[in-house]
Design an enzyme around this catalytic site. Structure first.
Site, PDB file in Angstrom:
ATOM      1  N   SER A 208       0.857  -1.204  -0.015  1.00  0.00           N
ATOM      2  CA  SER A 208       0.339  -0.061  -0.090  1.00  0.00           C
ATOM      3  C   SER A 208       0.858   1.245  -0.002  1.00  0.00           C
ATOM      4  O   SER A 208       1.565   1.456  -0.862  1.00  0.00           O
ATOM      5  CB  SER A 208      -0.926  -0.031   1.257  1.00  0.00           C
ATOM      6  OG  SER A 208      -2.038   0.941   0.945  1.00  0.00           O
ATOM      7  N   ASP A 440      -8.558  -5.807  -5.091  1.00  0.00           N
ATOM      8  CA  ASP A 440      -8.217  -5.252  -4.008  1.00  0.00           C
ATOM      9  C   ASP A 440      -9.537  -4.052  -4.222  1.00  0.00           C
ATOM     10  O   ASP A 440      -9.692  -3.320  -5.177  1.00  0.00           O
ATOM     11  CB  ASP A 440      -6.776  -4.307  -4.437  1.00  0.00           C
ATOM     12  CG  ASP A 440      -6.262  -3.496  -3.394  1.00  0.00           C
ATOM     13  OD1 ASP A 440      -7.100  -2.697  -2.740  1.00  0.00           O
ATOM     14  OD2 ASP A 440      -4.925  -3.791  -3.130  1.00  0.00           O
ATOM     15  N   HIS A 478      -6.989  -6.276  -0.492  1.00  0.00           N
ATOM     16  CA  HIS A 478      -5.794  -5.366   0.114  1.00  0.00           C
ATOM     17  C   HIS A 478      -5.299  -5.933   1.334  1.00  0.00           C
ATOM     18  O   HIS A 478      -6.017  -6.080   2.426  1.00  0.00           O
ATOM     19  CB  HIS A 478      -6.450  -3.812   0.230  1.00  0.00           C
ATOM     20  CG  HIS A 478      -5.550  -2.925   0.387  1.00  0.00           C
ATOM     21  ND1 HIS A 478      -4.567  -2.367  -0.572  1.00  0.00           N
ATOM     22  CD2 HIS A 478      -4.810  -2.283   1.630  1.00  0.00           C
ATOM     23  CE1 HIS A 478      -3.814  -1.202  -0.185  1.00  0.00           C
ATOM     24  NE2 HIS A 478      -3.970  -1.185   1.155  1.00  0.00           N
TER      25      HIS A 478
END
Length: 546
Positions: A208, A440, A478
């Protein structure tokens, strides 16, 4: 045999000062794998050992720790230190180094997440790491990380405090990545003093924001790290923020926000329509590019909201906007022109707790029950853009920002880490493993597809294939947050070690689902796993297809 990488330890790290400063010029014959922990206590870190401007630093505490890491009892020296800013009003960079007994002469730096603001756990595994293999510290790695130059408020939600953006040095430490190099240089200085030797290899891993940081170190300091693992990277941070602001405006309109029941309806409908496109029904959309779900099939009679079993016209428009590219009609200095949208119509789940789009429509003030990305936008407007904590973030229109355009353009230069020319990193011997989950819900995999395509265009296919692998994991979301359709688990670190240290590139890797007893081939983009025959829970029953 691992090759020595002294050429990667820069002059800033190996600079000669007075013996009282505690700096080693070369590794003496007494090099050891047991850290000299006591000798590091309160040690000063000279500004000269860091290649970017600081006021030096100092160790604030040391302690010999014994912890269970990946099921193994690990003894290590934990060193906490501060790196002091140039601007006395800026916060210090708080960092931590874990120095194991039985050091394997490797080092690993971890990236952060969101707005950072806390030191990542130096005992953690790499993103999408294997559940059946030790974390780096348990393997004998010296590990280190920092808060990127600011501490978040204890009352803020994790990684969602952007208030540090009011200070220019703190902003560039985080957004431009300056804190990364400062932390790396200071950590290697402490490591050299602890073991009387420099590491053979230095790696970086993050997801991320940490994935953006991983790409940043490869772009900006091509000789600082031997290998990098970048997972679900928010590399074009400003571009994504503009899209999130656009979606915040749309979702704040009357009756536009699809609540939890509607989110469930949409997700189940997409899975039902697209699951079998890869040849098998397994609740995983392995070929998202072939999934073209039309939310209009869920339209309520007359387009009005008549209950949880359908979508209103306003909700269909919102879901379509979330899943479509957002292009802004003005140039920004980074050169970015659009964000590709999120895959909510091809397998992503809006309901993911905390990281999804929440249970409450965005409003002013922004509810904490709104999605993570919407709150991220709110913090950015208040502290990065307007620098007014009371500003209504919904009053900024990313399509027509008016007085804020010049500030947006400036911020793009430090937040979009979009230099796809990785030739300096590759030609220095660096290797990059790039990972993203196809489902995601917070950072779009389409964006990473774009970055990878740019690298191949600039660097060339042959040189890219020699130093970079990009894998999209079907069904993975994610950071394996919540209960993803496929919880990715792969030993990318061993693959990276073999590539960097032995010249063995990844070959036919297999990714496991940590929540289910099944495996899949890890296909290099743009390939995806297509079922052919046999046990649908076994990777051997699939082939990588285009």
């Amino acid at each position: 045999m691992r090759r020595k990488t002294a050429r990667r330890i820069t002059a800033a790290t190996a600079i000669v000062l007075l013996p009282a400063a505690g700096i080693l010029t070369t590794a003496p014959a007494g090099a050891t794998t047991a850290p000299g922990c006591a000798g590091l206590d309160q040690m000063k870190i000279p500004a000269s050992v860091m290649s970017l401007p600081t006021s030096g630093g100092q160790v604030t505490s040391t302690a010999v720790m014994t912890s269970v890491v990946s099921g193994k009892i690990v003894q290590y020296c934990q060193v906490d230190a501060d790196i002091f800013p140039v601007d006395h009003t800026a916060p210090a960079i708080k960092m931590r180094v874990a120095l194991p007994y039985g050091w394997n002469r490797r080092a690993m730096m971890f990236g952060g997440g969101g707005y950072d603001g806390s030191i990542p756990d130096v005992t953690e595994n790499v993103p999408f790491g294997p559940t059946n293999e030790p974390a780096p510290l348990a393997r004998g790695y010296a590990t280190f990380a920092s808060d990127s130059g600011h501490e978040q408020s204890p009352t803020a939600l994790p990684s969602l405090d952007g208030s540090f953006g009011m200070n220019d040095e703190a902003l560039t430490n985080f957004a431009a990545g300056d804190a990364l190099k400062k932390t790396r240089d200071a950590s290697l200085f402490l490591l050299r003093n602890a073991y009387q030797e420099q590491p053979d290899e230095v790696y970086f891993a993050g997801g991320s924001t940490g994935g953006r940081e991983a790409l940043d170190v490869a772009q900006r300091w091509p000789t600082a790290f031997n290998g990098v693992i970048s997972a679900y990277p928010a590399w074009n941070n400003l571009a994504e923020i503009l899209d999130l602001g656009y979606l915040a405006q749309i979702l704040s309109q009357p009756d536009a926000f699809p609540g939890p029941d509607k989110q469930t309806l949409l997700y189940n409908s997409v899975i039902s329509a697209c699951d079998g496109l890869d040849g098998v029904k397994d609740n995983v959309v392995s070929n998202p590019d072939a999934c073209h779900f039309d939310p209009r099939v869920l339209r309520c009679p007359d387009g009005a909201d008549t209950g949880p079993g359908c979508l209103s016209d306003a909700q269909i428009a919102a879901v379509t906007a979330m899943s479509s590219p957002f292009r802004w009609p003005y140039p920004v200095a980074s050169g970015e022109t659009q964000y590709p949208g999120f895959p909510f119509l091809s397998g992503s789940d809006m309901r993911t707790p905390f990281l999804g789009f929440g249970t409450t429509a965005p409003a002013n003030p922004m509810p904490q029950t709104s999605g993570y990305g919407l709150q991220y936008w709110d913090q950015w407007v208040k502290y990065f853009l307007t620098r007014d904590p009371n500003y209504n973030s919904l009053a900024v229109d990313p399509r027509n920002p008016g007085e804020w355009l010049s500030r947006i353009s400036y911020l793009s230069t430090i937040e979009d880490r979009n230099n796809a020319d990785l030739r300096p990193f590759f030609r220095a011997g660096g290797k990059l493993v790039l990972l993203h989950g196809a489902a995601d819900e917070l950072v779009s995999p389409r964006s990473t597809n774009d970055y990878y395509t740019r690298v191949r265009t600039i660097v060339g296919a042959q040189e890219t294939d020699a130093s970079l692998r990009y894998y999209v994991v079907p069904g993975a979301n994610h950071a394996n947050f919540g209960t993803p359709a496929f919880a990715a688990s792969w030993d990318s670190l061993t693959a990276l070690e073999n590539w960097v240290e032995k010249g063995q590139s990844p070959s036919n890797p297999v990714v496991a689902d940590a929540n289910h007893n099944r495996t899949r081939p890890l296909c290099a983009y743009p390939e995806w796993p297509r079922y052919r025959a046999g046990d649908p829970n076994s990777a051997s029953s699939f082939v990588c297809a285009r």
